[in-house]
Scaffold this motif. Structure first.
Motif, PDB file in Angstrom:
ATOM      1  N   LEU A 146       7.905  24.496  30.874  1.00 36.88           N
ATOM      2  CA  LEU A 146       8.375  23.618  29.802  1.00 36.88           C
ATOM      3  C   LEU A 146       8.692  22.211  30.313  1.00 36.88           C
ATOM      4  CD1 LEU A 146       8.802  24.105  26.809  1.00 36.88           C
ATOM      5  CD2 LEU A 146      11.156  24.794  27.290  1.00 36.88           C
ATOM      6  N   SER A 147       9.211  22.108  31.531  1.00 40.59           N
ATOM      7  CA  SER A 147       9.566  20.794  32.073  1.00 40.59           C
ATOM      8  C   SER A 147       8.313  19.913  32.193  1.00 40.59           C
ATOM      9  CB  SER A 147      10.276  20.926  33.413  1.00 40.59           C
ATOM     10  OG  SER A 147       9.387  21.360  34.413  1.00 40.59           O
ATOM     11  N   TYR A 148       7.167  20.512  32.467  1.00 43.92           N
ATOM     12  CA  TYR A 148       5.926  19.708  32.541  1.00 43.92           C
ATOM     13  C   TYR A 148       5.326  19.482  31.153  1.00 43.92           C
ATOM     14  CZ  TYR A 148       6.410  19.804  37.485  1.00 43.92           C
ATOM     15  OH  TYR A 148       6.906  19.600  38.729  1.00 43.92           O
ATOM     16  N   LEU A 149       5.498  20.446  30.276  1.00 44.14           N
ATOM     17  CA  LEU A 149       4.994  20.285  28.903  1.00 44.14           C
ATOM     18  C   LEU A 149       5.711  19.114  28.223  1.00 44.14           C
ATOM     19  CD1 LEU A 149       3.304  21.252  26.509  1.00 44.14           C
ATOM     20  CD2 LEU A 149       5.019  23.004  26.063  1.00 44.14           C
ATOM     21  N   ARG A 150       7.005  19.000  28.450  1.00 44.56           N
ATOM     22  CA  ARG A 150       7.795  17.929  27.821  1.00 44.56           C
ATOM     23  C   ARG A 150       7.367  16.540  28.285  1.00 44.56           C
ATOM     24  NH1 ARG A 150      12.767  21.000  28.910  1.00 44.56           N
ATOM     25  NH2 ARG A 150      13.230  22.254  27.081  1.00 44.56           N
ATOM     26  N   GLU A 151       6.802  16.464  29.489  1.00 42.98           N
ATOM     27  CA  GLU A 151       6.387  15.151  30.015  1.00 42.98           C
ATOM     28  C   GLU A 151       5.076  14.669  29.418  1.00 42.98           C
ATOM     29  OE1 GLU A 151       6.189  15.260  34.269  1.00 42.98           O
ATOM     30  OE2 GLU A 151       8.356  15.595  34.477  1.00 42.98           O
ATOM     31  N   LEU A 152       4.355  15.567  28.765  1.00 44.71           N
ATOM     32  CA  LEU A 152       3.011  15.202  28.255  1.00 44.71           C
ATOM     33  C   LEU A 152       3.088  14.454  26.925  1.00 44.71           C
ATOM     34  CD1 LEU A 152       1.133  18.484  29.186  1.00 44.71           C
ATOM     35  CD2 LEU A 152       0.671  16.227  30.142  1.00 44.71           C
ATOM     36  N   LYS A 195      -6.417  39.407  34.234  1.00 47.89           N
ATOM     37  CA  LYS A 195      -6.643  38.663  32.989  1.00 47.89           C
ATOM     38  C   LYS A 195      -6.844  37.203  33.360  1.00 47.89           C
ATOM     39  CE  LYS A 195      -5.450  42.019  29.948  1.00 47.89           C
ATOM     40  NZ  LYS A 195      -4.053  42.413  29.927  1.00 47.89           N
ATOM     41  N   LEU A 196      -7.867  36.619  32.792  1.00 48.07           N
ATOM     42  CA  LEU A 196      -8.209  35.242  33.143  1.00 48.07           C
ATOM     43  C   LEU A 196      -8.160  34.376  31.898  1.00 48.07           C
ATOM     44  CD1 LEU A 196     -11.127  36.624  35.191  1.00 48.07           C
ATOM     45  CD2 LEU A 196      -9.201  35.421  36.231  1.00 48.07           C
ATOM     46  N   LEU A 197      -7.451  33.274  31.991  1.00 49.92           N
ATOM     47  CA  LEU A 197      -7.242  32.398  30.842  1.00 49.92           C
ATOM     48  C   LEU A 197      -7.798  31.009  31.128  1.00 49.92           C
ATOM     49  CD1 LEU A 197      -3.531  32.432  29.597  1.00 49.92           C
ATOM     50  CD2 LEU A 197      -5.561  33.086  28.321  1.00 49.92           C
ATOM     51  N   SER A 253     -10.146  24.488  34.434  1.00 52.76           N
ATOM     52  CA  SER A 253      -9.003  25.155  35.076  1.00 52.76           C
ATOM     53  C   SER A 253      -8.777  26.538  34.458  1.00 52.76           C
ATOM     54  CB  SER A 253      -7.721  24.338  34.878  1.00 52.76           C
ATOM     55  OG  SER A 253      -7.731  23.185  35.697  1.00 52.76           O
ATOM     56  N   ILE A 254      -8.450  27.495  35.304  1.00 52.17           N
ATOM     57  CA  ILE A 254      -8.088  28.816  34.792  1.00 52.17           C
ATOM     58  C   ILE A 254      -6.772  29.282  35.427  1.00 52.17           C
ATOM     59  CG2 ILE A 254     -10.425  29.608  34.218  1.00 52.17           C
ATOM     60  CD1 ILE A 254     -10.444  31.236  36.823  1.00 52.17           C
ATOM     61  N   THR A 271      -1.715  22.283  25.007  1.00 52.53           N
ATOM     62  CA  THR A 271      -2.061  23.611  24.476  1.00 52.53           C
ATOM     63  C   THR A 271      -2.072  24.639  25.597  1.00 52.53           C
ATOM     64  OG1 THR A 271      -3.510  22.401  23.001  1.00 52.53           O
ATOM     65  CG2 THR A 271      -3.789  24.790  23.036  1.00 52.53           C
ATOM     66  N   SER A 272      -2.603  24.243  26.755  1.00 51.76           N
ATOM     67  CA  SER A 272      -2.722  25.187  27.875  1.00 51.76           C
ATOM     68  C   SER A 272      -1.353  25.602  28.408  1.00 51.76           C
ATOM     69  CB  SER A 272      -3.545  24.561  29.007  1.00 51.76           C
ATOM     70  OG  SER A 272      -4.868  24.353  28.576  1.00 51.76           O
ATOM     71  N   LEU A 273      -0.445  24.645  28.555  1.00 56.28           N
ATOM     72  CA  LEU A 273       0.881  24.985  29.075  1.00 56.28           C
ATOM     73  C   LEU A 273       1.637  25.875  28.080  1.00 56.28           C
ATOM     74  CD1 LEU A 273       2.076  21.708  30.864  1.00 56.28           C
ATOM     75  CD2 LEU A 273       1.075  23.760  31.865  1.00 56.28           C
TER      76      LEU A 273
END
Ligand SMILES: [Zn+2]
Ligand SMILES: [Zn+2]
Length: 227
Positions: free
Chosen positions: A221-227, A144-146, A155-156, A189-191
């Motif tokens: 989540l740790s990287y999502l929170r930094e955005l 599956k490719l996202l 990026s995928i 959105t991607s994370l």
């Protein structure tokens, strides 16, 4: 070869890390191999300097690199695309990437080769993704490719379910998201999309392999929170 301290890692059934810092070359991204019998699939390819070592590592697992039918390219940065041309030439492997990163892979412009002091050999892409989500049967597995824009426009991520575990090749989840071409808003959105997959194992692009499910979520989540 210097700084080779580790053997390839068996991540899960039919999934191996065959390249990366300590395994193939310090500058390489983490390079993963899926034994999709009768075919082999590679996720990313390193800077190009370590091509021979990658081949040696595949043989060391008792597998035949001649069976590498597909290389899934997560994005057009040199540490992920450097060996594509050689893989195609030697093993006739097909190259798959998202269309928004294809131009860089095919032209070699702005892939960051100079930052790594390597010469990039441009490579034609055979399969160009354009949808948010696609799936592809390769050998015995459905890949599956996202589309997960953010670190680069094209990026995928790739994931597959093997014997009750979902294995996610999220690659550069950590970003950075402040480089030219990066888009932190899209990365949010991607994370979140990656979190929603509830994967059991995350194969990251440079840092490590994370499991179980709770740790995968915590990491993303740790990287999502930094955005
Ligand atoms: Zn990377
Ligand atoms: Zn990158």
């Amino acid at each position: 070869m210097k700084n080779i301290t580790k053997e390839p890692i068996k991540v899960w059934e039919d999934v191996y890390q065959i390249g990366g810092a300590g395994i193939s070359s310090f500058d390489d991204c983490s390079i993963y191999l899926v034994n999709a019998e009768p075919e082999l699939v590679l996720i990313d390819s390193g800077t190009g300097e370590s091509f021979d070592k990658l081949v040696e590592n595949i043989r060391g697992l008792g597998l035949e690199p001649e069976k590498l039918s597909m290389i899934i390219v997560t994005h057009a940065h040199i540490d992920h695309i450097g060996s594509l041309a050689k893989l195609k030439e030697k093993f006739n492997s097909k190259i798959l990437a998202h269309q928004l990163d294809v131009e860089k892979i095919e032209s070699g412009e702005k892939v960051g080769a100079e930052l790594y002091g390597v010469i990039y050999e441009p490579c034609q892409v055979d399969i160009k993704l354009s949808k948010d989500e696609e799936s592809l049967q390769i050998g015995k597995y459905e890949f599956k490719l996202l589309h997960i824009p953010g670190h680069t426009p094209g990026s995928i991520a790739c994931y597959l379910d093997i014997s009750g575990k979902r294995v996610l090749f999220g690659q550069d989840v950590h970003g950075p998201y402040n480089l030219p071409g990066a888009d932190p808003e899209k990365a949010k959105t991607s994370l979140q999309k990656l979190i929603d997959l509830h994967s059991d194992i995350l194969c990251e692009g440079h840092y490590s392999i994370y499991q179980p499910k709770e740790r995968v979520e915590e990491y993303i989540l740790s990287y999502l929170r930094e955005l």
